[in-house]
Write a protein that holds these residues in place. Sequence first.
Motif, mmCIF file in Angstrom:
data_model
loop_
_atom_site.group_PDB
_atom_site.id
_atom_site.type_symbol
_atom_site.label_atom_id
_atom_site.label_comp_id
_atom_site.label_asym_id
_atom_site.label_seq_id
_atom_site.Cartn_x
_atom_site.Cartn_y
_atom_site.Cartn_z
ATOM 1 N N LEU A 187 0.844 -1.194 0.000
ATOM 2 C CA LEU A 187 0.000 0.000 0.000
ATOM 3 C C LEU A 187 0.888 1.257 0.000
ATOM 4 C CD1 LEU A 187 -2.722 -1.026 2.608
ATOM 5 C CD2 LEU A 187 -2.757 -1.343 0.149
ATOM 6 N N PHE A 188 0.503 2.170 -0.807
ATOM 7 C CA PHE A 188 1.219 3.463 -0.856
ATOM 8 C C PHE A 188 0.194 4.590 -0.890
ATOM 9 C CE2 PHE A 188 4.111 0.372 -2.648
ATOM 10 C CZ PHE A 188 5.311 0.688 -2.042
ATOM 11 N N LEU A 189 0.511 5.549 -0.066
ATOM 12 C CA LEU A 189 -0.293 6.793 -0.088
ATOM 13 C C LEU A 189 0.404 7.777 -1.068
ATOM 14 C CD1 LEU A 189 -2.733 8.295 1.155
ATOM 15 C CD2 LEU A 189 -1.141 9.231 2.861
ATOM 16 N N VAL A 190 -0.286 8.085 -2.116
ATOM 17 C CA VAL A 190 0.296 8.889 -3.197
ATOM 18 C C VAL A 190 -0.219 10.345 -3.083
ATOM 19 C CG1 VAL A 190 0.596 9.123 -5.680
ATOM 20 C CG2 VAL A 190 0.415 6.827 -4.619
ATOM 21 N N LEU A 191 0.771 11.183 -3.077
ATOM 22 C CA LEU A 191 0.413 12.631 -3.038
ATOM 23 C C LEU A 191 0.056 13.088 -4.460
ATOM 24 C CD1 LEU A 191 0.260 15.254 -1.345
ATOM 25 C CD2 LEU A 191 2.659 15.651 -1.948
ATOM 26 N N THR A 192 -1.100 13.564 -4.651
ATOM 27 C CA THR A 192 -1.553 13.998 -5.986
ATOM 28 C C THR A 192 -1.492 15.523 -6.174
ATOM 29 O OG1 THR A 192 -3.835 14.069 -5.207
ATOM 30 C CG2 THR A 192 -3.042 11.999 -6.186
ATOM 31 N N LYS A 193 -1.345 16.160 -5.050
ATOM 32 C CA LYS A 193 -1.343 17.641 -5.139
ATOM 33 C C LYS A 193 -0.472 18.158 -4.013
ATOM 34 C CE LYS A 193 -4.522 21.598 -5.183
ATOM 35 N NZ LYS A 193 -5.929 22.063 -5.076
ATOM 36 N N SER A 194 0.321 19.148 -4.339
ATOM 37 C CA SER A 194 1.213 19.703 -3.313
ATOM 38 C C SER A 194 0.416 20.208 -2.129
ATOM 39 C CB SER A 194 2.053 20.853 -3.890
ATOM 40 O OG SER A 194 2.869 20.385 -4.922
ATOM 41 N N LEU A 195 1.100 20.047 -0.997
ATOM 42 C CA LEU A 195 0.416 20.410 0.243
ATOM 43 C C LEU A 195 0.716 21.877 0.592
ATOM 44 C CD1 LEU A 195 1.183 17.210 2.357
ATOM 45 C CD2 LEU A 195 -0.920 17.756 1.149
ATOM 46 N N ASP A 196 -0.192 22.424 1.258
ATOM 47 C CA ASP A 196 -0.032 23.802 1.757
ATOM 48 C C ASP A 196 -0.393 23.775 3.226
ATOM 49 O OD1 ASP A 196 -1.442 27.075 0.842
ATOM 50 O OD2 ASP A 196 0.240 26.505 2.147
ATOM 51 N N ARG A 197 0.699 23.862 4.042
ATOM 52 C CA ARG A 197 0.455 23.777 5.454
ATOM 53 C C ARG A 197 -0.455 24.871 5.957
ATOM 54 N NH1 ARG A 197 2.017 25.920 9.926
ATOM 55 N NH2 ARG A 197 3.302 27.455 8.823
ATOM 56 N N GLU A 198 -0.269 26.080 5.340
ATOM 57 C CA GLU A 198 -1.098 27.179 5.824
ATOM 58 C C GLU A 198 -2.572 26.963 5.482
ATOM 59 O OE1 GLU A 198 2.917 28.119 5.854
ATOM 60 O OE2 GLU A 198 1.713 27.519 4.125
ATOM 61 N N THR A 199 -2.852 26.327 4.407
ATOM 62 C CA THR A 199 -4.249 26.058 4.032
ATOM 63 C C THR A 199 -4.813 24.935 4.904
ATOM 64 O OG1 THR A 199 -3.788 26.751 1.786
ATOM 65 C CG2 THR A 199 -5.776 25.428 2.128
ATOM 66 N N MET A 200 -4.054 23.832 5.071
ATOM 67 C CA MET A 200 -4.532 22.680 5.867
ATOM 68 C C MET A 200 -3.312 21.979 6.467
ATOM 69 S SD MET A 200 -6.860 19.428 4.692
ATOM 70 C CE MET A 200 -8.229 20.495 4.237
ATOM 71 N N PRO A 201 -3.016 22.257 7.708
ATOM 72 C CA PRO A 201 -1.826 21.673 8.314
ATOM 73 C C PRO A 201 -1.964 20.170 8.595
ATOM 74 C CG PRO A 201 -3.020 22.959 9.928
ATOM 75 C CD PRO A 201 -3.736 23.188 8.613
ATOM 76 N N VAL A 202 -3.136 19.743 8.778
ATOM 77 C CA VAL A 202 -3.333 18.302 9.117
ATOM 78 C C VAL A 202 -4.442 17.741 8.219
ATOM 79 C CG1 VAL A 202 -3.972 16.601 10.844
ATOM 80 C CG2 VAL A 202 -2.615 18.582 11.489
ATOM 81 N N HIS A 203 -4.128 16.629 7.610
ATOM 82 C CA HIS A 203 -5.130 15.909 6.808
ATOM 83 C C HIS A 203 -5.485 14.581 7.536
ATOM 84 C CE1 HIS A 203 -4.645 18.400 3.121
ATOM 85 N NE2 HIS A 203 -3.427 18.587 3.630
ATOM 86 N N ARG A 204 -6.789 14.372 7.705
ATOM 87 C CA ARG A 204 -7.246 13.133 8.380
ATOM 88 C C ARG A 204 -8.000 12.275 7.345
ATOM 89 N NH1 ARG A 204 -6.734 13.226 13.900
ATOM 90 N NH2 ARG A 204 -6.240 15.288 14.794
ATOM 91 N N LEU A 205 -7.432 11.134 7.072
ATOM 92 C CA LEU A 205 -8.027 10.204 6.110
ATOM 93 C C LEU A 205 -8.330 8.859 6.799
ATOM 94 C CD1 LEU A 205 -5.605 10.823 3.106
ATOM 95 C CD2 LEU A 205 -7.809 11.937 3.545
ATOM 96 N N VAL A 206 -9.272 8.195 6.227
ATOM 97 C CA VAL A 206 -9.633 6.852 6.757
ATOM 98 C C VAL A 206 -9.328 5.818 5.665
ATOM 99 C CG1 VAL A 206 -11.457 5.357 7.599
ATOM 100 C CG2 VAL A 206 -11.396 7.769 8.269
ATOM 101 N N LEU A 207 -8.457 4.881 6.049
ATOM 102 C CA LEU A 207 -8.112 3.760 5.158
ATOM 103 C C LEU A 207 -8.925 2.533 5.588
ATOM 104 C CD1 LEU A 207 -6.398 2.529 2.889
ATOM 105 C CD2 LEU A 207 -4.643 2.025 4.618
ATOM 106 N N THR A 208 -9.692 2.047 4.658
ATOM 107 C CA THR A 208 -10.582 0.909 4.955
ATOM 108 C C THR A 208 -10.089 -0.322 4.190
ATOM 109 O OG1 THR A 208 -12.459 2.396 5.269
ATOM 110 C CG2 THR A 208 -12.947 0.065 4.867
ATOM 111 N N ALA A 209 -10.010 -1.421 4.903
ATOM 112 C CA ALA A 209 -9.653 -2.723 4.298
ATOM 113 C C ALA A 209 -10.868 -3.625 4.391
ATOM 114 C CB ALA A 209 -8.478 -3.350 5.023
ATOM 115 N N SER A 210 -11.303 -4.146 3.250
ATOM 116 C CA SER A 210 -12.475 -5.039 3.196
ATOM 117 C C SER A 210 -12.039 -6.396 2.649
ATOM 118 C CB SER A 210 -13.556 -4.431 2.311
ATOM 119 O OG SER A 210 -13.961 -3.172 2.821
ATOM 120 N N ASP A 211 -12.547 -7.474 3.276
ATOM 121 C CA ASP A 211 -12.191 -8.821 2.787
ATOM 122 C C ASP A 211 -13.184 -9.259 1.724
ATOM 123 O OD1 ASP A 211 -13.385 -10.379 5.894
ATOM 124 O OD2 ASP A 211 -14.496 -9.623 4.136
ATOM 125 N N GLY A 212 -12.931 -10.458 1.143
ATOM 126 C CA GLY A 212 -13.762 -10.960 0.058
ATOM 127 C C GLY A 212 -14.833 -11.909 0.513
ATOM 128 N N GLY A 213 -15.099 -11.963 1.795
ATOM 129 C CA GLY A 213 -16.128 -12.868 2.283
ATOM 130 C C GLY A 213 -17.517 -12.342 2.023
#
Length: 900
Positions: A187-213
């Motif tokens: 798994l890799f978290l890919v940065l798609t857009k440059s970050l701007d600390r002044e605009t948003m210093p902290v990004h909170r994301l949720v990574l979900t893993a789902s099985d095939g059952g």
Amino acid sequence: MGVWWGPVVRVLVLQAAWALGGGQVRYSVPEEARAGTVVGRLAQDLGLEAGEPEARRLRLVAQGRRASVEVSGASGALVVSSRLDREELCGKSAPCALRLEVLVERPLRVFHVELEVTDINDNAPLFPAARKNLSIAELSTMPGSRFPLEGASDADIGANAQLSYTLSPSEHFTLDVKSSDENRKSLFLVLTKSLDRETMPVHRLVLTASDGGWPSLSGTVELVISVLDANDNAPQFNQSVYKVQLPESAAEKTLVVRVNATDPDEGLNMDFSYSIISSVPIRKRDLFTIDPKTGEVRLTGALDFEDARLHELQIEARDKGTPPLSGHCSVELEVVDVNDNAPEVWVTSLSVPVAEDASVGTVVALLSVSDRDSGANGRVCCAVWPAGPFGLVATFAGSYSLVLREALDRERVSEYEVEVRAEDGGAPPLRASRGVRVPVSDVNDNAPAFAQAVYTVLARENNAAGAELARLWARDPDEAGNGHVSYSVAEGGVGGASAGGGWRSASSYVSVDAESGRLWALQPLDYEELQVLQFEVRAVDAGEPPLCGNATVQLFVVDENDNAPALLPPAGGGPGPGASGEAAWVPGAGPGAGAWWAWAAWGAPAGQVVAKIRAVDADSGYNAWLRYELWEPRGKGPFRVGLYSGEVSTARALEEADGPRQRLVIVVRDHGEPARSATATLSVSLVEGGEAALAAAGSSSGSGSGLRASSGAEGGASSSSRNVWLVVAICAVSSLFLLAVVLYGASRWAPRAAVLSGPGPATLVCASEVGSWSYSQRQSRSLCVADGAGKSDLMVFSPNFPPPPGAAAKEMQPEPPALLDTVSGPPFLASRPFPLPALPARPLGSRWWESGSAAGACEAMPNMKGQQQRVFGTPCIWYIGVFFMVLSLLGRVCESRIEP
């Protein structure tokens, strides 16, 4: 849930049917099935009829660990007994198959059941942590930068463990998932857009893993991304994946791998350290350590191939910039199996004891063998030691039967200590063993055997009733009742004269104790009745069927001196006085008792047999060897007795001074210890020779029994003897007649003269080997025949003629005698002047000249003392009278002497 469970059951039934067709029962059950869930109709699938499962004790044998299934005793169905957790049982291994052994008794059979526990989606994906903090520098982090994320893990397998990841919507980040193989994803978290600390210093994301059952389960991790300022170069590893192999026997502190990372920044931004951020399996994270400076990964514990075959480590290199940047790599450690597990042997069933007549091929025990190693290290070979009557037969993979290879003999070996040895194929190989104790039960296959085939037993006569004679013992190597021996008298006995004329069995004389084998006497034994008793003793064991053995017992009765000598009556058998040489006997109260008496003539020389004492002893050997002793009178008496013959004879010439009667007490003793004796009293009357002979003749005719001949003669004469006596009698009569005629003619021509002739000297003629004798006068001689000849006595007479003129009377020699038969009577009958005694009329064949002496002694003939005979002259009438007188006398003598 009910809709989903129905198809699963149908699939399981189909799988079970297919397994039976292939020779092995296979079932499948999903994990987490409820207790009581029917896995399969095991009894029906094994071909058992209704009621047989419970009757034949259908049961399940667990191997090593607790089974979560059991067999229902009533229906024979395989049901779930406790919670089934596939992850606990098999971990990540697939498929998860449990090998079960099912036993059926009567007869004993084993079936192998393979139970596959199928996975259900009961485990949600799990991330290492609920929150993941990331720091990303602004500006310096260009779009497209990739930040590795630690993926989730799912304890399930198969489709239930196939994870898919989704990231909550973000305009700056996206998720890149790459599959390195079918089981692992990066798994890799890919940065798609440059970050701007002044605009948003902290990004909170949720990574979900789902099985095939189905239904699908999922797990989440919160990604907290902090935007940092300019440290725009993260450490970079020279390779993203390090693959390493280590044997499971590697020691602690062993170097696993050395990772290497670089950072083009300067200062603190290029100063970084290494750390292990994750490990799979998660529970083995503490098994490794990394040096923060050098990047050396080392072991902190022991590897176990059987526990985890593959370890995956995530290594991070974090610099000290502001914000710090990190680079990541993974280390894949493959554990190489070594032979560190010895085989394990279990005895799942044991059928003991084994009867010693069990057939070859009988199953004694069922064994299970396993080895946790793999490959050649897990291949196990089994053998039985010591090589003997048992062997191993492989029935299934890892299952063996201990069977009987040879016939057993409990008397040789009553119990076996069998060791089942297992050895794997490792280098060096590891071994394990399991001891099995196999006792052998006894069957009645040995008959009792006596130590001797023939027992010789000596028993003294007159033993006490109940006395122990011998002890017999028979050995039976069997045990318990099969070896318990009882004794009995089987057959044998004694018959004929020894048993009183009839047959008597041995059981009337002896008895054998049934338990101890002691031989007892039931009654006192009498040697005179029984000398040898032969019989058989039988030994019978208490087996089923009973076996027996025999031994012959020869019982010899040893004679004791328990019988005193018994005196016998004279050979004539009747009372009254006997002839010379045989004692007369008057019956008494007991055998041999009574008074004995005999006659002896005065002047009888030394050695003349007067009487013979006869005695017998019912004992044998020395106990029956008799000797005769003269008890009274002691000293130098006129008589003596033969030590072993019993003949009473004169010790010296008898004189008138010896008195008219001698009383002799004779003791008859045997040679036993102590000696026994009998006493005979013999009265000997001393008379003149003529009187003794006359008394003997008269008493013999009056008593009804004559004198017996010597011991060699029988009761009567033979037919040849009778003919000889007849011829002799006829010749004698004819000779006398002719002599009378001649004398008559001579008297006519010669002068008459009276010639007086005196008696000549006595002559003793002996013809017996034992000293028998006869005594005659000058004018008569007696010829005695030995015992063995078996002939009657012959008497030789010579007439008295006057001596030649001028010759002395004492010098006269007898003329040649004329042969006369003794039937003419004793010589004194013809020479004495007194009238002849009247002879009683006796039937032809009666015997009166019988001698009782067993030694065959000749009888003492009377000595004619001072007798003179006158030859009368010519009168013819005198000669005729003498002729008829002699003829009458000879007729009577022949009539009484000759037997028919």
